[in-house]
Design a protein around this motif. Structure first.
Motif, mmCIF file in Angstrom:
data_model
loop_
_atom_site.group_PDB
_atom_site.id
_atom_site.type_symbol
_atom_site.label_atom_id
_atom_site.label_comp_id
_atom_site.label_asym_id
_atom_site.label_seq_id
_atom_site.Cartn_x
_atom_site.Cartn_y
_atom_site.Cartn_z
ATOM 1 N N PHE A 78 0.783 -1.235 0.000
ATOM 2 C CA PHE A 78 0.000 0.000 0.000
ATOM 3 C C PHE A 78 0.820 1.293 0.000
ATOM 4 C CE2 PHE A 78 -2.696 -3.109 2.500
ATOM 5 C CZ PHE A 78 -3.518 -3.423 1.423
ATOM 6 N N GLY A 79 2.131 1.184 0.255
ATOM 7 C CA GLY A 79 2.991 2.352 0.136
ATOM 8 C C GLY A 79 3.080 3.264 1.339
ATOM 9 N N ARG A 80 2.292 3.002 2.383
ATOM 10 C CA ARG A 80 2.314 3.864 3.561
ATOM 11 C C ARG A 80 1.658 3.145 4.741
ATOM 12 N NH1 ARG A 80 0.972 8.807 2.548
ATOM 13 N NH2 ARG A 80 0.058 9.327 4.570
ATOM 14 N N ILE A 81 1.803 3.709 5.929
ATOM 15 C CA ILE A 81 1.115 3.222 7.126
ATOM 16 C C ILE A 81 0.610 4.453 7.868
ATOM 17 C CG2 ILE A 81 1.278 1.982 9.320
ATOM 18 C CD1 ILE A 81 3.634 0.399 8.122
ATOM 19 N N ASP A 82 -0.696 4.594 7.927
ATOM 20 C CA ASP A 82 -1.305 5.738 8.608
ATOM 21 C C ASP A 82 -1.746 5.416 10.023
ATOM 22 O OD1 ASP A 82 -1.537 7.756 6.294
ATOM 23 O OD2 ASP A 82 -2.414 5.929 5.455
ATOM 24 N N ILE A 83 -2.137 4.160 10.248
ATOM 25 C CA ILE A 83 -2.717 3.759 11.530
ATOM 26 C C ILE A 83 -2.077 2.443 11.956
ATOM 27 C CG2 ILE A 83 -4.843 3.113 12.745
ATOM 28 C CD1 ILE A 83 -6.293 4.610 10.306
ATOM 29 N N MET A 84 -1.490 2.427 13.148
ATOM 30 C CA MET A 84 -0.913 1.204 13.704
ATOM 31 C C MET A 84 -1.703 0.838 14.948
ATOM 32 S SD MET A 84 1.486 -1.138 13.657
ATOM 33 C CE MET A 84 0.964 -2.494 14.705
ATOM 34 N N VAL A 85 -2.371 -0.301 14.912
ATOM 35 C CA VAL A 85 -3.166 -0.746 16.051
ATOM 36 C C VAL A 85 -2.469 -1.905 16.745
ATOM 37 C CG1 VAL A 85 -5.402 -1.565 16.867
ATOM 38 C CG2 VAL A 85 -5.286 -0.065 14.862
ATOM 39 N N LEU A 121 9.290 1.132 16.932
ATOM 40 C CA LEU A 121 10.546 1.147 16.185
ATOM 41 C C LEU A 121 10.291 0.957 14.693
ATOM 42 C CD1 LEU A 121 12.882 -1.009 18.480
ATOM 43 C CD2 LEU A 121 12.848 1.479 18.251
ATOM 44 N N ALA A 122 9.283 0.161 14.369
ATOM 45 C CA ALA A 122 8.994 -0.131 12.966
ATOM 46 C C ALA A 122 8.251 1.005 12.267
ATOM 47 C CB ALA A 122 8.178 -1.426 12.865
ATOM 48 N N VAL A 123 7.228 1.555 12.914
ATOM 49 C CA VAL A 123 6.330 2.453 12.178
ATOM 50 C C VAL A 123 6.563 3.944 12.414
ATOM 51 C CG1 VAL A 123 4.545 0.672 12.158
ATOM 52 C CG2 VAL A 123 4.433 2.504 13.868
ATOM 53 N N VAL A 124 7.147 4.325 13.532
ATOM 54 C CA VAL A 124 7.325 5.762 13.787
ATOM 55 C C VAL A 124 8.170 6.428 12.698
ATOM 56 C CG1 VAL A 124 8.388 7.464 15.326
ATOM 57 C CG2 VAL A 124 6.827 5.740 16.244
ATOM 58 N N PRO A 125 9.291 5.840 12.272
ATOM 59 C CA PRO A 125 10.041 6.484 11.188
ATOM 60 C C PRO A 125 9.229 6.622 9.897
ATOM 61 C CG PRO A 125 11.415 4.859 12.308
ATOM 62 C CD PRO A 125 10.014 4.660 12.806
ATOM 63 N N VAL A 126 8.384 5.637 9.623
ATOM 64 C CA VAL A 126 7.519 5.694 8.435
ATOM 65 C C VAL A 126 6.534 6.848 8.559
ATOM 66 C CG1 VAL A 126 5.761 4.467 7.090
ATOM 67 C CG2 VAL A 126 7.728 3.219 8.002
ATOM 68 N N GLU A 128 6.710 9.482 10.518
ATOM 69 C CA GLU A 128 7.399 10.769 10.539
ATOM 70 C C GLU A 128 7.721 11.229 9.116
ATOM 71 O OE1 GLU A 128 11.235 12.966 12.642
ATOM 72 O OE2 GLU A 128 11.037 10.774 12.752
ATOM 73 N N LYS A 129 8.167 10.312 8.283
ATOM 74 C CA LYS A 129 8.501 10.640 6.893
ATOM 75 C C LYS A 129 7.260 11.078 6.125
ATOM 76 C CE LYS A 129 10.887 8.697 2.863
ATOM 77 N NZ LYS A 129 11.583 7.504 2.314
ATOM 78 N N GLN A 130 6.107 10.461 6.454
ATOM 79 C CA GLN A 130 4.843 10.791 5.795
ATOM 80 C C GLN A 130 4.259 12.120 6.270
ATOM 81 O OE1 GLN A 130 3.285 6.144 5.612
ATOM 82 N NE2 GLN A 130 2.309 7.593 6.955
ATOM 83 N N GLY A 131 4.671 12.554 7.444
ATOM 84 C CA GLY A 131 4.121 13.775 8.010
ATOM 85 C C GLY A 131 3.119 13.556 9.120
ATOM 86 N N GLY A 132 2.968 12.300 9.574
ATOM 87 C CA GLY A 132 2.072 12.033 10.703
ATOM 88 C C GLY A 132 1.459 10.654 10.643
ATOM 89 N N GLY A 133 0.691 10.352 11.673
ATOM 90 C CA GLY A 133 0.028 9.056 11.747
ATOM 91 C C GLY A 133 -0.651 8.880 13.087
ATOM 92 N N VAL A 134 -1.190 7.686 13.285
ATOM 93 C CA VAL A 134 -1.925 7.358 14.505
ATOM 94 C C VAL A 134 -1.438 6.013 15.029
ATOM 95 C CG1 VAL A 134 -4.185 6.799 15.503
ATOM 96 C CG2 VAL A 134 -3.989 8.623 13.786
ATOM 97 N N GLU A 170 5.871 12.719 23.443
ATOM 98 C CA GLU A 170 7.117 12.753 22.689
ATOM 99 C C GLU A 170 6.893 12.835 21.186
ATOM 100 O OE1 GLU A 170 11.302 10.237 22.302
ATOM 101 O OE2 GLU A 170 10.090 10.136 24.123
ATOM 102 N N LEU A 171 5.821 12.192 20.692
ATOM 103 C CA LEU A 171 5.610 12.126 19.250
ATOM 104 C C LEU A 171 4.708 13.223 18.702
ATOM 105 C CD1 LEU A 171 5.254 8.258 18.809
ATOM 106 C CD2 LEU A 171 7.270 9.689 18.426
ATOM 107 N N ALA A 172 4.110 14.012 19.580
ATOM 108 C CA ALA A 172 3.226 15.083 19.115
ATOM 109 C C ALA A 172 3.917 16.040 18.137
ATOM 110 C CB ALA A 172 2.661 15.852 20.310
ATOM 111 N N PRO A 173 5.181 16.435 18.366
ATOM 112 C CA PRO A 173 5.834 17.331 17.399
ATOM 113 C C PRO A 173 5.992 16.715 16.011
ATOM 114 C CG PRO A 173 6.993 17.380 19.500
ATOM 115 C CD PRO A 173 6.024 16.246 19.570
ATOM 116 N N LYS A 174 5.896 15.391 15.920
ATOM 117 C CA LYS A 174 5.990 14.703 14.634
ATOM 118 C C LYS A 174 4.601 14.497 14.011
ATOM 119 C CE LYS A 174 9.917 11.973 16.397
ATOM 120 N NZ LYS A 174 11.005 12.735 15.799
ATOM 121 N N ASN A 175 3.567 15.051 14.654
ATOM 122 C CA ASN A 175 2.180 14.907 14.208
ATOM 123 C C ASN A 175 1.719 13.450 14.248
ATOM 124 O OD1 ASN A 175 -0.321 15.996 13.351
ATOM 125 N ND2 ASN A 175 0.137 15.466 11.217
ATOM 126 N N ILE A 176 2.231 12.710 15.221
ATOM 127 C CA ILE A 176 1.796 11.325 15.435
ATOM 128 C C ILE A 176 0.986 11.291 16.715
ATOM 129 C CG2 ILE A 176 2.535 8.949 15.860
ATOM 130 C CD1 ILE A 176 5.109 9.619 14.285
#
Length: 249
Positions: A78-85, A121-126, A128-134, A170-176
């Motif tokens: 899918f090319g991205r990860i927006d939501i990690m549950v 560790l797996a999804v936060v860098p993804v 952050e690169k996208q500009g945010g996530g949940v 900690e992750l709020a500044p990354k829009n996560i």
């Protein structure tokens, strides 16, 4: 319909119970979904029934490598990860805390606690690169109002709640955004372990502790997760949302 349009969601423990409910509900609202579970047949079934826009992975969340493979599968499809549950969970049977063997204790901490670390560790860098996530974790009312007999499980869910709040800051500044759900006991495969035994008498005892008079359902949890994962909750982070029929009042 469409509240998660163009979003990609990864759901661990997605082969049954709350995870299956979330995977299906997210897909109904337009998300592409990765159904991840140690139970490969169950994950394949759920993804197949969802149809187009869903894939499955066999994922042992206690293993860092499995979370990396899950991330790679999501990005390849899918090319991205927006939501990690982080939904996969494990518990010991209700009973004396001193009778829980070390192997079971270690599995509880690996699945309920360390898996959250692996996923981050797996999804936060993804993200952050996208500009945010949940990031959304299935915690429990056990982490807020512990019941006797589930001490080590209760503690793991308390840890998950604290981790959620700290990660959110900690992750709020990354829009996560990072939140967790606190369901009361529900109709899932772990119910008998929570109660000690699944009998009409034990169910009645649990029902009596919940003001709305019933256990939670996968749809209850999925609807709450849907809101927290959607842009409707864009200003919500660091919460432990009680989905409990009033149990924690």
């Amino acid at each position: 319909m469409g509240r998660l349009k163009d979003k990609v969601a990864v759901v661990t423990g997605g082969a049954s119970g709350f995870g299956e409910g979330m995977a299906r509900r997210f897909a109904e609202e337009g998300a592409q979904v990765v159904v991840a579970d140690l139970n490969a047949k169950g994950a394949e079934r759920v993804a197949g029934e969802i149809g187009n826009g869903a894939i499955w992975t066999r994922s042992d969340v206690s293993q860092r490598s499995a979370l990396e493979e899950m991330k790679d599968a999501a990005l390849k499809a899918f090319g991205r990860i927006d939501i990690m549950v982080n939904n996969a969970g494990f518990t010991h049977r209700n009973g004396d805390m001193l009778e829980v063997d070390e192997e079971t204790f270690d599995l509880i901490t690996a699945v309920n606690m360390k898996a959250i670390y692996h996923a981050a560790l797996a999804v936060v860098p993804v993200m952050e690169k996208q500009g945010g996530g949940v990031i959304l974790t299935t915690a429990s009312t056990a982490g807020l109002r512990p019941r006797p007999g589930l001490t080590w499980y209760n503690a793991s869910k308390g840890w998950a709640i604290t981790a959620t709040k700290s990660m959110a800051v900690e992750l709020a500044p990354k829009n996560i955004r990072v939140n967790c759900l606190c369901p009361v006991a529900g109709e899932t495969g772990m119910l008998a372990r929570f109660m000690g035994e699944d009998t009409p008498e034990m169910r009645a005892k649990f029902h009596a502790s919940i003001p709305l008079g019933r256990l939670s359902t996968p749809l209850d949890i999925a609807n709450a997760a849907l809101w927290l994962a959607s842009d409707e909750a864009a200003f919500i982070t660091g919460v432990a949302l009680e989905v409990d029929g009033g149990r924690c009042i």
